[in-house]
Design an enzyme around this catalytic site. Structure first.
Site: not given
Length: 652
Positions: A117, A343, A353
């Site tokens: 994204e 992960r 973020k």
């Protein structure tokens, strides 16, 4: 600092350990450096115990008394320690999880995709996703798309698109095609209408509280039930959906839901959203659309459009596999295969973020690419080579377990990689001049120094020996002691590559600061092998030495899990995370190293001149590994420490 962090981690109480996705406390597997769940840790211990028992049994059975006249082999000498060879770069595709995935669908050609994204900078965890998707396709002779999942115009910015592509290429991968989910907006819309006509989608007007109740309430204990809007006719749903498209609804007033199976135990089948209203222009389609598809609707269909054979994603999408397959089976003929791997996370960092933005905005760091952060642009600026990152991912391997790796483990891989791939130079962080009083005959002599004692192919360079040299302030003591082996009054120390060792005779101090300003010394021509050698840099205008600023980086946070710090992650900031040496000096060989960059030629820095300032890398002997920073100008060299040297401090 790395040793201190490791020691602190070893002593960490279980209450201070990181937590997994579901808030479960994790335990440190000291053998691998990973934080894993308690169950996974028990499995590993049991496996190791079983292996140890087998070995013990084998030794016992093989330890019987030799038969008469049977030669008894002499005990083998232990092998000399050699430099570790790099791991097979394709190891993670040849065995284990990724090999099993291919064998489930052994087709040619293979097509994969990396679908970020574009709403933020990639971080170190994304490096694994890039290596897995691009590497899997390359290994099997296939192709990998770079597909931007640009379905949320509220969060997307051009800077992220550019940075993502740069990072993929920096890691050494070439996208087969660069595509966008928005390329398919028209087709996706048509399929949404098709889903409605199949009575598999409906327009819902429910609020968040009502949807929560439909899905079992706050704790999931009440019966689930389907939204009343699911009973609308096909014609009514089509009209409402077209009204959404035409801007007749405000955001959150209406959205399209897939009509799945509310009774299924998998939450990803509880009538997920397919389209929502967003009054925001799109960076590629402008004001054409008032509605945008969700990830759950878009991703699987785009995989089908692009002929993806193996859709590889992380384990948070395990439950999504059911809805992925359900939607594709409703709407498209070609069926991709989704599989999920664990992960990668690194301890002692924040990756959200919002938190990164707070660090930047409040000036705790220099920017999104500050070398103390774990965004990929920051890791690159620090000087970590792309090949070292790929080697790290390959070393860890790919399984279905999520991994939280200690940063010190990452540093070990970087250090090993740099040890065999970069040249060596002499760098002095905090210089103090040493005048060698009887060195007149050697003043200006050129010494030939190899860039690497282990790799002759790196070549050599010239360095001038001068009567006055700079040594590091930490390599001199005003008062000697028996356990100290560097320079002190009356004590001898070797200078790397110099004609003779030197012995300090006197020193001068600044009365105001108490600092030593000059050391006087003579050659010690009698001592053939001093106990210690130190680095030095020649002084004087003709010596070619360069003044530089050196930034030594330590962990940004004091703990392994800053997200759980009392008072918030900002209270966990390490005040010594950046130490600046403004008056460091480096020898003249730096100019040649800079001209011959990148060091090494690998991954996305695979030929002369390909790479930014950070590709100028070297080992500062006895100090650490360094790279040139982007703040460097024609008048000023700025260096970042990539990692420290692994050395026994007691002997230094």
């Amino acid at each position: 600092m790395a040793d201190e962090v490791a020691e602190a981690t070893a002593k960490m109480q279980i209450s201070e350990a990181p937590t997994g996705e579901n808030g479960v406390k994790l335990q440190l597997d000291e053998e691998t450096g990973e934080w894993v769940s308690k169950g996974e840790f028990k499995k590993r211990l049991a496996k190791r115990a079983k292996k140890a028992a087998k070995e013990k049994s084998r030794e016992a059975s093989g330890a019987s008394t030799p038969k008469p006249n049977q030669d008894t082999a002499a005990p083998k000498k232990p092998k000399e320690k050699t430099d570790e060879a790099p791991i097979d770069p394709d190891a993670m595709f040849k065995q284990g999880f990724l090999n099993d995935v291919y064998n489930e669908r052994p087709v040619k050609p293979v097509f994969t995709r990396f679908p970020p994204e574009p709403n933020g900078f990639l971080h170190i965890g994304h490096a694994k996703a890039i290596a897995v998707n691009f590497g899997f396709a390359r290994y099997h002779g296939g192709k990998c798309y770079l597909r931007y999942d640009d379905t949320n115009p509220e969060a997307e910015e051009e800077v992220y698109f550019t940075a993502i592509e740069e990072m993929v290429r920096w890691l050494g991968f070439e996208p087969y095609k660069i595509t966008y989910s928005s390329d398919h907006f028209d087709r996706l819309y048509e399929l949404a209408e098709k889903l409605i006509t199949l009575e598999k989608a409906y327009v819902c007007h429910c609020g968040d509280d009502e949807i929560k109740l439909q899905r079992g309430g706050e704790k999931g204990t009440s019966p689930r039930y389907r939204c009343k809007h699911a009973e609308q006719s096909v014609e009514e749903n089509l009209q409402k959906f077209r009204d959404m498209r035409d801007g007749k609804y405000k955001p959150r007033e209406a959205f399209l839901r897939m009509k799945q199976d509310i009774t299924d135990g998998n939450p990803q089948m509880w009538d997920l959203a397919a389209y929502r209203v967003l009054n925001k222009p799109h960076h590629r389609t402008g004001d054409k659309w008032k509605i945008y598809p969700t990830y759950d609707f878009t991703h699987c269909l785009c995989d089908s459009f692009e002929g993806i054979t193996h859709s590889l994603c992380t384990t948070e999408f395990v439950l999504s596999r059911v809805s992925y397959e359900w939607l594709n089976q409703q709407l498209v003929e070609y069926q991709p295969m989704q599989r999920e791997y664990g992960r990668l996370s690194i301890s002692g960092s924040v990756l959200s973020k919002r938190k990164l933005k707070e660090l930047v905005d409040k000036k705790y760091v220099r920017g999104w690419d500050d070398p103390r952060l774990h965004t990929l642009i920051a890791v690159r600026r620090r000087g970590v080579p792309p090949g070292a990152i790929l080697e790290f991912v390959n070393e860890l391997g790919v399984t279905t377990s999520n991994s939280i790796i200690q940063y010190t483990r990452f540093e070990q891989t970087i250090r090993r990689y740099l040890e065999r791939t970069v040249p060596r130079l002499m760098l002095v962080l905090d210089p103090v001049p040493v005048v060698i009083e009887d060195a007149d005959e050697y003043d200006g002599t050129e010494l030939t120094v190899p860039f690497s004692p282990k790799n002759p192919a790196m070549g050599d360079h010239k360095i001038k020996f001068t009567k006055t040299v700079y040594i590091d302030r930490s390599d001199f003591r005003e008062v000697d002691s028996k356990d100290y082996f560097r320079l002190a009054p009356g004590k001898t120390v070797g200078l790397l590559q110099a004609p003779f060792p030197i012995k300090a005779t006197s020193f001068t101090k600044d009365e105001a600061t108490g600092k030593v300003t000059e050391i006087r010394a003579v050659f010690d021509r009698e001592t053939k092998k001093p106990k210690t050698f130190i680095q030095w840099v020649p002084a004087g205008e003709g010596a070619g030495s360069r003044k530089c600023e050196v930034r030594v980086y330590n962990p940004l946070f004091k703990s392994e899990n800053p997200n759980n710090a009392e008072g918030g992650f900002l209270n966990d900031i390490n005040p010594d995370s950046e130490i600046i040496f403004p008056n460091a000096v480096i020898e003249s060989g730096f100019d040649e190293v800079r001209a011959r960059a990148p060091w090494p030629e690998a991954a996305g820095e695979d030929k002369l001149g390909k790479g930014g300032p950070e590709s100028v890398r070297f080992q500062g002997m006895r100090v650490g590994y360094f790279a040139m920073d982007s703040d460097t100008t024609d008048d000023k060299i700025v260096l970042n420490r990539i990692v420290s040297l692994k050395e026994d401090k007691e002997k230094s």
